[in-house]
Design an enzyme around this catalytic site. Structure first.
Site, PDB file in Angstrom:
ATOM      1  N   LYS A  31     -19.233 -16.567   2.457  1.00 10.57           N
ATOM      2  CA  LYS A  31     -20.551 -16.497   2.478  1.00 10.57           C
ATOM      3  C   LYS A  31     -21.301 -15.851   1.569  1.00 10.57           C
ATOM      4  O   LYS A  31     -20.779 -14.839   0.843  1.00 10.57           O
ATOM      5  CB  LYS A  31     -20.837 -15.530   3.873  1.00 10.57           C
ATOM      6  CG  LYS A  31     -20.466 -16.162   5.173  1.00 10.57           C
ATOM      7  CD  LYS A  31     -20.723 -15.462   6.257  1.00 10.57           C
ATOM      8  CE  LYS A  31     -20.448 -16.205   7.653  1.00 10.57           C
ATOM      9  NZ  LYS A  31     -20.707 -15.478   8.609  1.00 10.57           N
ATOM     10  N   ARG A  73       0.981  -1.377   0.099  1.00 11.80           N
ATOM     11  CA  ARG A  73       0.217   0.076  -0.060  1.00 11.80           C
ATOM     12  C   ARG A  73       0.857   1.302  -0.075  1.00 11.80           C
ATOM     13  O   ARG A  73       0.243   2.097  -0.498  1.00 11.80           O
ATOM     14  CB  ARG A  73      -0.947  -0.110   1.219  1.00 11.80           C
ATOM     15  CG  ARG A  73      -2.115  -0.696   1.001  1.00 11.80           C
ATOM     16  CD  ARG A  73      -2.960  -1.122   2.103  1.00 11.80           C
ATOM     17  NE  ARG A  73      -4.120  -1.578   1.828  1.00 11.80           N
ATOM     18  CZ  ARG A  73      -5.121  -2.094   2.524  1.00 11.80           C
ATOM     19  NH1 ARG A  73      -4.995  -2.141   3.933  1.00 11.80           N
ATOM     20  NH2 ARG A  73      -6.411  -2.601   2.325  1.00 11.80           N
ATOM     21  N   GLY A  85     -12.688  -3.992   0.889  1.00  9.72           N
ATOM     22  CA  GLY A  85     -14.082  -3.543   1.113  1.00  9.72           C
ATOM     23  C   GLY A  85     -14.555  -2.343  -0.013  1.00  9.72           C
ATOM     24  O   GLY A  85     -15.606  -2.697  -0.385  1.00  9.72           O
TER      25      GLY A  85
HETATM   26  P1  ADP Z   1     -12.641 -11.653  -0.004  1.00 14.43           P
HETATM   27  O1  ADP Z   1     -11.790 -11.124   1.268  1.00 14.43           O
HETATM   28  O2  ADP Z   1     -11.505 -12.397  -1.096  1.00 14.43           O
HETATM   29  O3  ADP Z   1     -13.790 -10.946  -0.458  1.00 14.43           O
HETATM   30  P2  ADP Z   1     -14.063 -13.295   1.638  1.00 14.43           P
HETATM   31  O4  ADP Z   1     -13.690 -12.549   2.859  1.00 14.43           O
HETATM   32  O5  ADP Z   1     -15.470 -13.552   1.093  1.00 14.43           O
HETATM   33  O6  ADP Z   1     -13.068 -13.107   0.479  1.00 14.43           O
HETATM   34  O7  ADP Z   1     -13.668 -15.195   2.085  1.00 14.43           O
HETATM   35  C1  ADP Z   1     -12.505 -15.406   2.471  1.00 14.43           C
HETATM   36  C2  ADP Z   1     -12.510 -16.665   3.272  1.00 14.43           C
HETATM   37  O8  ADP Z   1     -13.443 -17.509   2.936  1.00 14.43           O
HETATM   38  C3  ADP Z   1     -11.053 -17.260   3.619  1.00 14.43           C
HETATM   39  O9  ADP Z   1     -10.782 -17.045   4.793  1.00 14.43           O
HETATM   40  C4  ADP Z   1     -11.612 -18.767   3.387  1.00 14.43           C
HETATM   41  O10 ADP Z   1     -10.802 -19.629   4.236  1.00 14.43           O
HETATM   42  C5  ADP Z   1     -13.121 -18.972   3.541  1.00 14.43           C
HETATM   43  N1  ADP Z   1     -13.398 -20.013   2.777  1.00 14.43           N
HETATM   44  C6  ADP Z   1     -13.288 -20.297   1.607  1.00 14.43           C
HETATM   45  N2  ADP Z   1     -14.071 -21.321   1.016  1.00 14.43           N
HETATM   46  C7  ADP Z   1     -14.471 -22.012   2.161  1.00 14.43           C
HETATM   47  C8  ADP Z   1     -15.213 -23.060   2.386  1.00 14.43           C
HETATM   48  N3  ADP Z   1     -15.348 -23.963   1.675  1.00 14.43           N
HETATM   49  N4  ADP Z   1     -15.451 -23.340   3.695  1.00 14.43           N
HETATM   50  C9  ADP Z   1     -15.037 -22.501   4.710  1.00 14.43           C
HETATM   51  N5  ADP Z   1     -14.620 -21.493   4.546  1.00 14.43           N
HETATM   52  C10 ADP Z   1     -14.221 -20.995   3.264  1.00 14.43           C
END
Ligand code: ADP
Ligand code: MG
Length: 394
Positions: free
Chosen positions: A198, A37, A374
């Protein structure tokens, strides 16, 4: 982009206050463990110096909750920034106090100073008008280059823009160009890869993307709510019961809009959320009762790879599995690898996805890896970011 940038103002001899995103990880020994950053802010800072500006930088770091806390001092950032620029960066002892005001008033052209952590004042996150005015009083021009904080309406990202000519820096310009181009005018086929934990945190992204993409590949934890929506058993996998209907609707919308929505055809299942847990690959229809899905399987990797390689634009948000554990990182790594090999524009947005891509060594092979988790998520949702809306129109 319809917002004015640093190119549109004369900064020579002017005091320019720049909101950067210096919210970098710092270990217990006070060492910056990732300076991405800080590096990302250099083009704007260099440009202002070369233009003869007196440069005042500000940022937040961590969550000091409105109180002065040395643990969240920006001093290590001033030092690293100085090393990267090859010049001294003056560190103020406070934000809007005596020391900051004195140092700001004595700044010479091409000199750079950094204010203390703006979140040492609770007025920052409250977007307090008085606090924003005090920040503004130190300068003649405001530049926002903190893409990672642009989705927050805070005093240093939005409030201050009411008091000064306000323009975007090069990082914000670059982020908006990469994500904006993909969303507004993508080369096709346009593929989005969505994953992460999620469905609930990505509803806005799913619905916005369904209006724009040709292919929507879904992996990660959110895939299981989609499985349930199709009547499959998901065992102990992550499931958001309240969002099964969201998934049903997304599947219907995809069909109606002619979007090729692809769910995993196989997944890696384990007995527990633990790297050492017993695991194997099963078809999507065959998740055993006592198992949870933690990654996409090889058949799915192959299908996703073919679509990615055949795309002219790929946007990725959200890891394909619990990639923090090596045994469940393959899907995420293979998607990164396919994007790295893809000849089209490849954009990664999302905090964890960007971290995964960097850690796995693919960041330099992408067209763009966003510096704001975000903020990029909100752009993917089609929202206007307050820190950008506040800037002057062209
Ligand atoms: P980003 O920050 O890239 O938007 P998210 O915050 O939505 O991504 O999600 C990231 C998290 O999702 C990671 O910590 C990962 O471990 C979790 N994750 C991915 N696949 C699964 C799964 N099948 N079961 C549980 N957690 C998961
Ligand atoms: Mg995340």
């Amino acid at each position: 982009m319809d917002k004015k940038t640093v190119r549109d103002v004369d900064v020579s001899g002017k005091k320019v206050i720049v909101r950067c995103d210096f919210n970098v990880p710092i270990d217990d020994g006070g060492n910056i463990t990732d300076d991405t950053r800080i590096s990302a802010s250099l083009p704007t800072i260099r440009y202002l110096c070369e233009g003869g500006a007196k440069v005042i930088l500000m940022s937040h770091l961590g969550r000091p909750k409105g109180k002065v806390d040395d643990k969240y001092s920006l001093s290590p950032v001033a030092k690293r920034l100085g090393e990267l620029l090859g010049t001294d960066v003056l560190m103020a002892d406070d934000v809007i106090g005596e020391d900051a005001a004195k140092k700001a008033s004595e700044l010479a052209e091409e000199q750079i100073m950094l204010l203390e952590n703006v979140r040492f004042h609770k007025e920052e996150t409250e977007n307090d008008p008085g606090f924003a005015k005090k920040l503004a009083d130190m300068a003649d021009i405001y530049v926002n280059d903190a893409f990672g904080a642009a989705h927050r309406a805070h005093a240093s990202t939005a409030g201050i823009a009411k008091h000064l000519p306000a323009v975007a820096g090069f990082l914000i310009e670059k982020e908006l160009k990469a994500l904006g181009q993909a969303l507004e005018n993508p080369a096709r086929p346009f593929t989005a890869v969505l994953g992460g934990a999620k469905v609930s945190s990505k509803i806005g992204v799913i619905s916005n993307l369904l209006d724009r993409v040709d292919n929507l590949l879904i992996g990660g934890g959110m895939a299981y709510t989609f499985f349930k929506a199709k009547g499959l058993n998901v065992g102990k996998s992550l499931l958001e019961v309240d969002h099964i209907q969201t998934a049903v609707k997304a599947l219907e919308d995809a069909k109606q809009k002619g979007v090729n929505l692809v769910l995993p055809s196989d997944v890696v299942v384990a007995t527990a959320f633990n790297n050492d847990a017993k695991h194997h690959t099963v078809d999507a229809e065959g998740i055993p009762e006592q198992y949870m899905g933690l990654d996409i399987g090889d058949k799915t990797i192959g299908a996703f790879r073919d679509i990615i390689l055949g795309s002219a634009t790929v946007v990725w948000n959200g890891p394909m599995g619990a990639f923090e554990m090596p045994n469940f990182a393959k899907g995420t790594r293979e998607v990164a690898e396919a994007m790295a090999r893809c000849g089209g524009a490849t954009i990664v947005g999302g905090g964890d996805s960007a971290a995964a891509v960097k850690r796995m060594g693919y960041a330099d092979s992408m067209t763009h890896v966003s510096t704001g988790g975000g903020a990029s998520l909100e752009l993917l949702e089609g929202k206007e970011l307050p820190g950008i809306a506040a800037l002057m129109n062209k």
